[in-house]
Write a protein that holds these residues in place. Structure first.
Motif, PDB file in Angstrom:
ATOM      1  N   PRO A   1       0.827  -1.206   0.000  1.00  0.00           N
ATOM      2  CA  PRO A   1       0.000   0.000   0.000  1.00  0.00           C
ATOM      3  C   PRO A   1       0.865   1.263   0.000  1.00  0.00           C
ATOM      4  N   PHE A   2       0.412   2.246  -0.747  1.00  0.00           N
ATOM      5  CA  PHE A   2       1.030   3.566  -0.744  1.00  0.00           C
ATOM      6  C   PHE A   2       0.069   4.460   0.017  1.00  0.00           C
ATOM      7  N   VAL A   3       0.557   5.087   1.074  1.00  0.00           N
ATOM      8  CA  VAL A   3      -0.289   5.842   1.994  1.00  0.00           C
ATOM      9  C   VAL A   3       0.121   7.310   1.994  1.00  0.00           C
ATOM     10  N   ARG A   4      -0.884   8.166   1.887  1.00  0.00           N
ATOM     11  CA  ARG A   4      -0.689   9.612   2.048  1.00  0.00           C
ATOM     12  C   ARG A   4      -1.537  10.042   3.237  1.00  0.00           C
ATOM     13  N   ILE A   5      -0.914  10.765   4.166  1.00  0.00           N
ATOM     14  CA  ILE A   5      -1.630  11.277   5.332  1.00  0.00           C
ATOM     15  C   ILE A   5      -1.437  12.779   5.379  1.00  0.00           C
ATOM     16  N   ASP A   6      -2.544  13.491   5.451  1.00  0.00           N
ATOM     17  CA  ASP A   6      -2.526  14.948   5.554  1.00  0.00           C
ATOM     18  C   ASP A   6      -3.232  15.342   6.840  1.00  0.00           C
ATOM     19  N   ALA A   7      -2.561  16.179   7.637  1.00  0.00           N
ATOM     20  CA  ALA A   7      -3.145  16.646   8.890  1.00  0.00           C
ATOM     21  C   ALA A   7      -2.810  18.118   9.071  1.00  0.00           C
ATOM     22  N   LEU A   8      -3.650  18.808   9.815  1.00  0.00           N
ATOM     23  CA  LEU A   8      -3.504  20.235  10.051  1.00  0.00           C
ATOM     24  C   LEU A   8      -2.756  20.478  11.361  1.00  0.00           C
ATOM     25  N   ARG A   9      -1.642  21.200  11.274  1.00  0.00           N
ATOM     26  CA  ARG A   9      -0.825  21.549  12.440  1.00  0.00           C
ATOM     27  C   ARG A   9      -0.538  20.331  13.336  1.00  0.00           C
ATOM     28  N   ALA A  10      -0.091  19.244  12.716  1.00  0.00           N
ATOM     29  CA  ALA A  10       0.132  17.989  13.443  1.00  0.00           C
ATOM     30  C   ALA A  10       1.501  17.923  14.093  1.00  0.00           C
ATOM     31  N   GLY A  11       2.516  18.452  13.436  1.00  0.00           N
ATOM     32  CA  GLY A  11       3.876  18.333  13.949  1.00  0.00           C
ATOM     33  C   GLY A  11       4.442  16.947  13.664  1.00  0.00           C
ATOM     34  N   PRO A  12       5.766  16.814  13.734  1.00  0.00           N
ATOM     35  CA  PRO A  12       6.415  15.560  13.344  1.00  0.00           C
ATOM     36  C   PRO A  12       6.039  14.361  14.208  1.00  0.00           C
ATOM     37  N   GLU A  13       5.884  14.546  15.496  1.00  0.00           N
ATOM     38  CA  GLU A  13       5.567  13.409  16.369  1.00  0.00           C
ATOM     39  C   GLU A  13       4.168  12.868  16.106  1.00  0.00           C
ATOM     40  N   ARG A  14       3.195  13.763  15.946  1.00  0.00           N
ATOM     41  CA  ARG A  14       1.822  13.312  15.680  1.00  0.00           C
ATOM     42  C   ARG A  14       1.741  12.677  14.292  1.00  0.00           C
ATOM     43  N   LEU A  15       2.415  13.268  13.308  1.00  0.00           N
ATOM     44  CA  LEU A  15       2.429  12.667  11.970  1.00  0.00           C
ATOM     45  C   LEU A  15       3.012  11.254  12.017  1.00  0.00           C
ATOM     46  N   ALA A  16       4.106  11.089  12.731  1.00  0.00           N
ATOM     47  CA  ALA A  16       4.715   9.762  12.847  1.00  0.00           C
ATOM     48  C   ALA A  16       3.764   8.783  13.523  1.00  0.00           C
ATOM     49  N   ALA A  17       3.050   9.236  14.545  1.00  0.00           N
ATOM     50  CA  ALA A  17       2.087   8.381  15.244  1.00  0.00           C
ATOM     51  C   ALA A  17       0.930   7.994  14.324  1.00  0.00           C
ATOM     52  N   LEU A  18       0.472   8.935  13.493  1.00  0.00           N
ATOM     53  CA  LEU A  18      -0.594   8.619  12.536  1.00  0.00           C
ATOM     54  C   LEU A  18      -0.102   7.608  11.501  1.00  0.00           C
ATOM     55  N   GLY A  19       1.127   7.786  11.024  1.00  0.00           N
ATOM     56  CA  GLY A  19       1.697   6.836  10.082  1.00  0.00           C
ATOM     57  C   GLY A  19       1.805   5.444  10.684  1.00  0.00           C
ATOM     58  N   ARG A  20       2.229   5.371  11.935  1.00  0.00           N
ATOM     59  CA  ARG A  20       2.335   4.084  12.622  1.00  0.00           C
ATOM     60  C   ARG A  20       0.952   3.452  12.801  1.00  0.00           C
ATOM     61  N   ALA A  21      -0.055   4.272  13.125  1.00  0.00           N
ATOM     62  CA  ALA A  21      -1.420   3.760  13.296  1.00  0.00           C
ATOM     63  C   ALA A  21      -1.925   3.120  12.007  1.00  0.00           C
ATOM     64  N   VAL A  22      -1.722   3.798  10.891  1.00  0.00           N
ATOM     65  CA  VAL A  22      -2.184   3.263   9.605  1.00  0.00           C
ATOM     66  C   VAL A  22      -1.407   1.997   9.258  1.00  0.00           C
ATOM     67  N   HIS A  23      -0.095   2.032   9.438  1.00  0.00           N
ATOM     68  CA  HIS A  23       0.728   0.864   9.113  1.00  0.00           C
ATOM     69  C   HIS A  23       0.331  -0.347   9.962  1.00  0.00           C
ATOM     70  N   ASP A  24       0.146  -0.136  11.252  1.00  0.00           N
ATOM     71  CA  ASP A  24      -0.260  -1.238  12.138  1.00  0.00           C
ATOM     72  C   ASP A  24      -1.632  -1.776  11.744  1.00  0.00           C
ATOM     73  N   ALA A  25      -2.561  -0.881  11.418  1.00  0.00           N
ATOM     74  CA  ALA A  25      -3.909  -1.319  11.016  1.00  0.00           C
ATOM     75  C   ALA A  25      -3.861  -2.122   9.720  1.00  0.00           C
ATOM     76  N   LEU A  26      -3.037  -1.694   8.772  1.00  0.00           N
ATOM     77  CA  LEU A  26      -2.887  -2.445   7.522  1.00  0.00           C
ATOM     78  C   LEU A  26      -2.323  -3.838   7.794  1.00  0.00           C
ATOM     79  N   GLY A  27      -1.382  -3.939   8.692  1.00  0.00           N
ATOM     80  CA  GLY A  27      -0.813  -5.239   9.041  1.00  0.00           C
ATOM     81  C   GLY A  27      -1.830  -6.137   9.722  1.00  0.00           C
ATOM     82  N   GLU A  28      -2.574  -5.579  10.658  1.00  0.00           N
ATOM     83  CA  GLU A  28      -3.549  -6.366  11.416  1.00  0.00           C
ATOM     84  C   GLU A  28      -4.738  -6.821  10.575  1.00  0.00           C
TER      85      GLU A  28
END
Length: 130
Positions: free
Chosen positions: A2-29
Motif C-alpha cells: 500500500p502507498f499511503v498519504r496522510i494529511d493533517a492540520l498543524r500535526a507536527g512531526p511526532e503526531r504525523l509519525a504516530a498517525l503513520g504508525r497507526a495506519v501501518h499497524d492497522a494495515l498489518g492487522e
C-alpha cells in the motif's frame, strides 16, 4: 505495497509519525501487509501556506483535527476487510495520536499488479509474460 498519504492540520512531526504508525499497524492487522512494506507520505499543513477543508457530510462533526488518509493498493480486498481496516485505523489513530475517530477520513483506491514499480524501472508485481 500500500502507498499511503496522510494529511493533517498543524500535526507536527511526532503526531504525523504516530498517525503513520497507526495506519501501518492497522494495515498489518487487517489485511496482512508485511512489517517492512512501508511507503508513506506524511504532510503537515500549517493552516497558512497549506490547509485542509472539510464539511459535515454524512454526519460527523469534524473540526481542525481532521486527518485525511489516502491508501492506494492492489485490488482484491473484500468489503468486510475494508470496513475492518477503516475501524482499526480510527481506533489506532485515536490511541497513538489522539485523533478523534470522527475526524479520521479514509479513502482506498485500488489498482492492478502492473500499476506498481518499486524501483529499477521494473513492474515487480506484473506477470513476466507481459
Amino acid at each position: 505495497m500500500p502507498f499511503v498519504r496522510i494529511d493533517a492540520l498543524r500535526a507536527g512531526p511526532e503526531r504525523l509519525a504516530a498517525l503513520g504508525r497507526a495506519v501501518h499497524d492497522a494495515l498489518g492487522e487487517t489485511i496482512g501487509i508485511p512489517p517492512d512494506d512501508l511507503f508513506q507520505v506524511l504532510t503537515d499543513h500549517d493552516g497558512t501556506n497549506g490547509t485542509l477543508r472539510y464539511g459535515g457530510y454524512l454526519g460527523p462533526d469534524r473540526d481542525d483535527g481532521i486527518v485525511y488518509i489516502a491508501i492506494t493498493m492492489r485490488s482484491g480486498r473484500t468489503p468486510v476487510q475494508k470496513r475492518a481496516l477503516y475501524r482499526r485505523i480510527a481506533e489506532l489513530a485515536h490511541a497513538y495520536a489522539g485523533a478523534e475517530p470522527r475526524n479520521v477520513f479514509v479513502t482506498v483506491t485500488e489498482n492492478g499488479s502492473a500499476d506498481w514499480s518499486f524501483g529499477h524501472g521494473l513492474a515487480q508485481y506484473a506477470d513476466t509474460a507481459d
